[in-house]
Scaffold this motif. Structure first.
Motif, short mmCIF file in Angstrom:
data_model
loop_
_atom_site.label_atom_id
_atom_site.label_comp_id
_atom_site.label_asym_id
_atom_site.label_seq_id
_atom_site.Cartn_x
_atom_site.Cartn_y
_atom_site.Cartn_z
N HIS A 13 -3.22 2.19 10.77
CA HIS A 13 -2.39 2.42 9.59
C HIS A 13 -3.00 1.81 8.33
CE1 HIS A 13 1.09 4.29 11.55
NE2 HIS A 13 0.85 3.47 12.55
N ARG A 69 6.26 -3.90 13.28
CA ARG A 69 5.91 -3.09 14.45
C ARG A 69 6.94 -3.34 15.56
NH1 ARG A 69 2.94 -1.50 11.08
NH2 ARG A 69 0.72 -1.10 11.21
N GLY A 107 2.39 4.52 -2.56
CA GLY A 107 1.32 4.27 -3.54
C GLY A 107 1.74 3.91 -4.94
N PHE A 130 3.50 9.67 8.43
CA PHE A 130 2.56 9.03 9.35
C PHE A 130 2.56 7.52 9.19
CE2 PHE A 130 -0.77 8.74 6.11
CZ PHE A 130 -0.47 9.81 5.28
N LEU A 131 3.11 7.01 8.08
CA LEU A 131 3.26 5.57 7.95
C LEU A 131 4.08 5.00 9.10
CD1 LEU A 131 2.76 3.13 6.07
CD2 LEU A 131 4.82 3.74 4.84
N HIS A 169 0.44 10.46 14.60
CA HIS A 169 0.00 9.77 13.38
C HIS A 169 -1.35 10.30 12.91
CE1 HIS A 169 -2.65 6.68 11.64
NE2 HIS A 169 -1.63 6.48 10.83
N CYS A 171 -4.31 1.03 4.89
CA CYS A 171 -3.88 1.75 3.68
C CYS A 171 -4.85 2.87 3.29
CB CYS A 171 -3.74 0.76 2.54
SG CYS A 171 -3.29 1.56 0.99
N ARG A 204 -2.12 12.06 9.38
CA ARG A 204 -3.00 11.36 8.43
C ARG A 204 -4.22 12.24 8.11
NH1 ARG A 204 -4.38 5.21 7.41
NH2 ARG A 204 -6.49 5.40 6.67
C1 HEM Z 1 -2.15 -2.39 -4.25
C2 HEM Z 1 -1.67 -1.26 -3.81
C3 HEM Z 1 -1.35 -1.02 -2.38
C4 HEM Z 1 -1.04 -1.91 -1.37
C5 HEM Z 1 -0.92 -3.43 -1.47
C6 HEM Z 1 -0.84 -1.13 -0.17
C7 HEM Z 1 -0.55 -1.69 1.07
C8 HEM Z 1 -0.46 -1.00 2.23
C9 HEM Z 1 -0.26 -1.58 3.54
C10 HEM Z 1 -0.08 -3.06 3.84
C11 HEM Z 1 -0.25 -0.57 4.44
C12 HEM Z 1 -0.10 -0.70 5.96
C13 HEM Z 1 1.35 -0.70 6.37
C14 HEM Z 1 1.51 -0.92 7.85
O1 HEM Z 1 0.52 -1.07 8.58
O2 HEM Z 1 2.67 -0.96 8.30
C15 HEM Z 1 -0.41 0.66 3.71
C16 HEM Z 1 -0.42 1.90 4.27
C17 HEM Z 1 -0.50 3.05 3.53
N1 HEM Z 1 -0.77 3.16 2.19
FE1 HEM Z 1 -1.00 1.68 0.88
N2 HEM Z 1 -1.00 0.18 -0.46
C18 HEM Z 1 -1.33 0.30 -1.79
C19 HEM Z 1 -1.61 1.46 -2.48
C20 HEM Z 1 -1.57 2.69 -1.96
C21 HEM Z 1 -1.84 3.92 -2.66
C22 HEM Z 1 -2.28 4.02 -4.14
C23 HEM Z 1 -1.62 4.95 -1.79
C24 HEM Z 1 -1.75 6.43 -1.99
C25 HEM Z 1 -1.69 7.07 -3.10
C26 HEM Z 1 -1.26 4.36 -0.52
C27 HEM Z 1 -0.98 5.07 0.63
C28 HEM Z 1 -0.77 4.49 1.86
C29 HEM Z 1 -0.49 5.27 3.04
C30 HEM Z 1 -0.41 6.78 3.13
C31 HEM Z 1 -0.34 4.36 4.08
C32 HEM Z 1 -0.04 4.70 5.54
C33 HEM Z 1 -1.31 4.89 6.29
C34 HEM Z 1 -1.04 5.19 7.74
O3 HEM Z 1 0.07 4.97 8.23
O4 HEM Z 1 -1.96 5.70 8.40
N3 HEM Z 1 -1.24 3.00 -0.65
N4 HEM Z 1 -0.56 0.37 2.38
#
Ligand code: HEM
Length: 414
Positions: free
Chosen positions: A360, A305, A251, A92-93, A100, A362, A104
């Protein structure tokens, strides 16, 4: 509506290079992307069209607007299998609504405020054990000895791996993530280990996902296993395995980056970091500091995007099909939003784009914040000192962190 499809002849890194006049995989860019994006912003403003027709966006307002706007999504052009596991499913990312939201929704139950709070005591215990374990060892590497084991253990719990599997998952996650980054130099021995880790990952997760844990299970595997078995919104086993893989991809390195980049930033800004000397007693001070560390040194510094329909980014037209590269590092330093944006101000408490925005946003943000707050507070109580002056940085498509961070603790963290 224009029906222009912009050709995509080059990689995202090359698109950035076209605009900032520097190879983003070079040491100089990795060390400080802002020294290349800032002159560009000063000369030409917040939005830039590259010679091949993509847009590179530096402004906070413009990045935020794209992230919130459903006319910008992933379509086919920005969708990639970022895991390389060979499991044929998109996460879904990289998918657009409504698919999506469906994907999610299947796992979001494992990331609610309540679920995250429930993991708190376990995270505290991991942090205590890890920091106690390195105390008295002299020099330690924050990346290898502290941040990676913490991020992997917590991921293992969120995913719902049986506790007996714990320490093997640390090695597996490490190898899987190394295999995802095409920019990393990998020797043939490591390549073979990565291949073995991928096979083991698919085997172990497929086995776990075939049966619903007792009581349903609040973990990711618990939620997905119900979908695999269910009739309302069933998914295939390989989609469920791929979702677990994408959570490791999203993550693991990111959390390691927040802890390692964060501590490095604190240690290289000693005047400003004094505000943390009482952080052990006041978790709120550290929580605010973590937000500023995310703004100042975002572990994910690019989001991408595609314009799914013709739209505008600020005052620049984006025909359908335009690749839009959002420079989160630059948005987080936008002088129109932040006073003195390059100054680290641990009390600033400002919002930032380090976790993205919109649909999206996080999923793991609360978890990553908690891990960083607890680990950085514990290390700060140990009065850490840098054990080597120079650090080098990794660079993947979107993530950037210090490669290693050697420190010594000068007193026992209590
Ligand atoms: C400091 C740590 C983290 C940062 C800086 C971060 C950053 C981001 C960013 C910028 C996005 C958006 C990407 C986009 O819009 O293209 C994102 C999405 C996501 N992150 Fe994180 N993340 C972190 C930690 C985590 C952790 C610990 C997990 C899960 C265990 C996680 C799971 C996800 C998921 C599943 C998405 C996609 C959400 C979606 O598409 O609906 N992230 N993250």
């Amino acid at each position: 509506m224009a029906n222009t499809r912009v050709a995509v002849p080059v990689s995202w890194a090359e698109l950035i290079a076209e605009q900032v006049n520097c190879d983003p995989s070079s040491e100089a860019y990795r060390a400080d992307p802002n020294q290349f994006t800032e002159p560009l912003r000063r000369r030409h403003g917040p939005v830039h069209r590259t010679p091949s027709g993509a847009l590179v966006v530096l402004g906070h307002a413009e990045c935020a607007a794209v992230l919130r706007d459903p006319r910008f999504g992933h379509g086919a052009a920005t969708a990639r299998d970022i895991t390389g596991y060979g499991v044929p499913a998109r996460s879904f990312l990289l998918t657009d609504p409504p698919e999506h939201d469906r994907q999610r929704g299947r796992v979001s139950g494992a990331f609610t405020a309540r679920a995250t709070a429930g993991l708190g005591p376990g995270v505290e215990e991991y942090v205590r054990d890890l920091v106690d374990g390195v105390w008295g060892q002299g020099e330690v590497d924050v990346v290898a000895d502290l941040a990676r084991p913490l991020a992997a253990s917590v991921l293992s719990d969120v995913l719902g791996l049986p506790p007996a599997y714990g320490s093997r998952f640390v090695d597996m996650a490490e190898l899987l993530v190394r295999g995802m980054d095409p920019q990393q130099d990998v020797d043939p021995g490591t390549r073979a280990n990565i291949a073995r880790a991928r096979t083991e990952f698919v085997r172990v997760f497929a086995q776990l996902l075939r049966r619903t844990p007792e009581g349903g299970g609040a973990s990711v595997i618990g939620h997905l296993a119900q979908s695999v078995a269910g009739h309302d919104d069933p998914i295939t086993l390989s989609e469920a395995v791929a979702t677990c893989g994408q959570l490791i991809a999203a993550g693991y390195e990111t959390t390691v980056g927040l802890i390692a980049n964060g501590l490095h930033t604190l240690l290289t800004h000693p005047e400003e970091s004094r505000v943390l000397d009482h952080a052990g007693a006041d978790a709120g001070v550290m929580a605010t500091a973590v937000e500023e560390l995310l703004r100042h040194e975002p572990p994910v510094h690019v989001a991408v995007r595609t314009a799914l329909a013709e739209a505008w980014v600020g005052e620049t037209r984006a025909p359908r099909g335009t690749i839009v590269i959002l420079m989160l590092n630059a948005a987080n330093r936008d002088p129109l939003v932040y006073d003195d944006p390059h100054r680290l101000d641990l009390r600033r408490g400002a919002r930032h784009l380090a976790f993205g925005l919109g649909s999206h946003f996080c999923l793991g943000a609360p978890l990553a914040r908690m891990e960083a707050r607890l680990m950085l507070a514990a290390l700060w109580r140990g009065r850490p000192e840098l054990a080597e002056d120079n650090v080098t940085y990794t660079f993947g498509f979107v993530a950037r962190r210090v490669r290693r961070l050697r420190i010594r603790l000068t007193r026992r963290p209590t």
